[in-house]
Design an enzyme around this catalytic site. Structure first.
Site, mmCIF file in Angstrom:
data_model
loop_
_atom_site.group_PDB
_atom_site.id
_atom_site.type_symbol
_atom_site.label_atom_id
_atom_site.label_comp_id
_atom_site.label_asym_id
_atom_site.label_seq_id
_atom_site.Cartn_x
_atom_site.Cartn_y
_atom_site.Cartn_z
ATOM 1 C CG ASN A 1 -13.631 14.479 4.310
ATOM 2 O OD1 ASN A 1 -14.360 14.926 5.212
ATOM 3 N ND2 ASN A 1 -12.443 13.961 4.511
ATOM 4 C CG HIS B 1 -12.704 8.296 0.440
ATOM 5 N ND1 HIS B 1 -12.585 9.162 -0.719
ATOM 6 C CD2 HIS B 1 -12.370 8.792 1.500
ATOM 7 C CE1 HIS B 1 -11.909 10.313 -0.275
ATOM 8 N NE2 HIS B 1 -11.960 9.883 0.822
ATOM 9 C CD GLN C 1 -13.793 14.160 -2.556
ATOM 10 O OE1 GLN C 1 -14.489 15.175 -2.800
ATOM 11 N NE2 GLN C 1 -13.935 13.020 -3.222
ATOM 12 C CB ILE D 1 -2.078 4.188 3.266
ATOM 13 C CG1 ILE D 1 -0.728 3.641 3.143
ATOM 14 C CG2 ILE D 1 -1.945 5.695 2.964
ATOM 15 C CD1 ILE D 1 -0.013 3.714 1.797
HETATM 16 P P1 5GP Z 1 -9.957 12.228 2.045
HETATM 17 O O1 5GP Z 1 -9.055 13.506 2.689
HETATM 18 O O2 5GP Z 1 -9.957 12.443 0.561
HETATM 19 O O3 5GP Z 1 -11.239 12.353 2.686
HETATM 20 O O4 5GP Z 1 -9.112 11.076 2.684
HETATM 21 C C1 5GP Z 1 -8.156 10.191 1.793
HETATM 22 C C2 5GP Z 1 -7.794 8.971 2.581
HETATM 23 O O5 5GP Z 1 -7.042 8.378 1.515
HETATM 24 C C3 5GP Z 1 -6.655 9.842 3.682
HETATM 25 O O6 5GP Z 1 -7.271 9.341 4.950
HETATM 26 C C4 5GP Z 1 -5.423 8.735 3.053
HETATM 27 O O7 5GP Z 1 -4.678 8.248 4.393
HETATM 28 C C5 5GP Z 1 -5.960 7.699 2.305
HETATM 29 N N1 5GP Z 1 -5.045 7.235 1.142
HETATM 30 C C6 5GP Z 1 -4.551 8.007 0.355
HETATM 31 N N2 5GP Z 1 -3.678 7.302 -0.599
HETATM 32 C C7 5GP Z 1 -4.018 6.066 -0.042
HETATM 33 C C8 5GP Z 1 -3.496 4.832 -0.741
HETATM 34 O O8 5GP Z 1 -2.917 4.749 -1.682
HETATM 35 N N3 5GP Z 1 -3.801 3.557 0.019
HETATM 36 C C9 5GP Z 1 -4.527 3.604 0.918
HETATM 37 N N4 5GP Z 1 -4.787 2.344 1.648
HETATM 38 N N5 5GP Z 1 -5.072 5.040 1.525
HETATM 39 C C10 5GP Z 1 -4.378 6.112 0.857
#
Ligand code: 5GP
Ligand code: ZN
Length: 138
Positions: free
Chosen positions: A88, A101, A95, A35
């Protein structure tokens, strides 16, 4: 019962409970646009079941996540100049969403993104001790 977490946003995405730009799915994994993309086309690949980190997920399911990551990487590589993959684990590991992911970020010549983590130096003899310590944990 399959692992799921009712408060988890990625479990909701896997169950199609919130609108998401889905690129691909199979019975075990799903790939969708982030997003807040680092570059346009930034994609996240997740297992449909809820596991928090790479430590928690069973190996056979991780293989499925990696296979989907490769499939998406092949497609994105056709519209970009390179691919960066990131993953992460835990808050201290960066994370934000505690559902495993992989980030797949299409890269472009001169896109201005670069790792700028400061590096550290080892003291004399420190690597030998560290290697032994880690080897004993394998
Ligand atoms: P992390 O920091 O956990 O490795 O990455 C989480 C990712 O999830 C971030 O890049 C963030 O932009 C994405 N993200 C968070 N909430 C949503 C959502 O509701 N929908 C989508 N498509 N991505 C999300
Ligand atoms: Zn989840």
């Amino acid at each position: 019962m399959k692992p799921t977490n009712t408060n988890c946003i990625f479990c909701k995405i896997a169950k199609k409970q919130i609108p998401t730009d889905i690129l691909y799915e199979n019975n075990k994994t799903i790939a969708f646009l982030d997003i807040n993309p680092v570059n346009k086309g930034h994609t996240l690949v997740i297992p449909k079941e809820h596991y928090e980190t790479i430590i928690d997920i069973p190996e056979d399911l991780l293989i499925e996540v990696i296979k989907t990551t490769k499939k998406i990487s092949i497609a994105l590589s056709k519209i970009s100049d390179g691919i960066t993959i990131a993953q992460n684990n835990k808050k201290s590991g960066g994370q934000e969403i505690p559902h495993l992911h992989f980030h797949i970020i299409p890269r472009y010549k001169n896109d201005g993104l670069k790792y700028n983590w400061p590096t550290k130096k080892y003291k004399e003899g420190e690597t030998q001790q560290l290697v032994e310590k880690i080897k004993n944990l394998l």
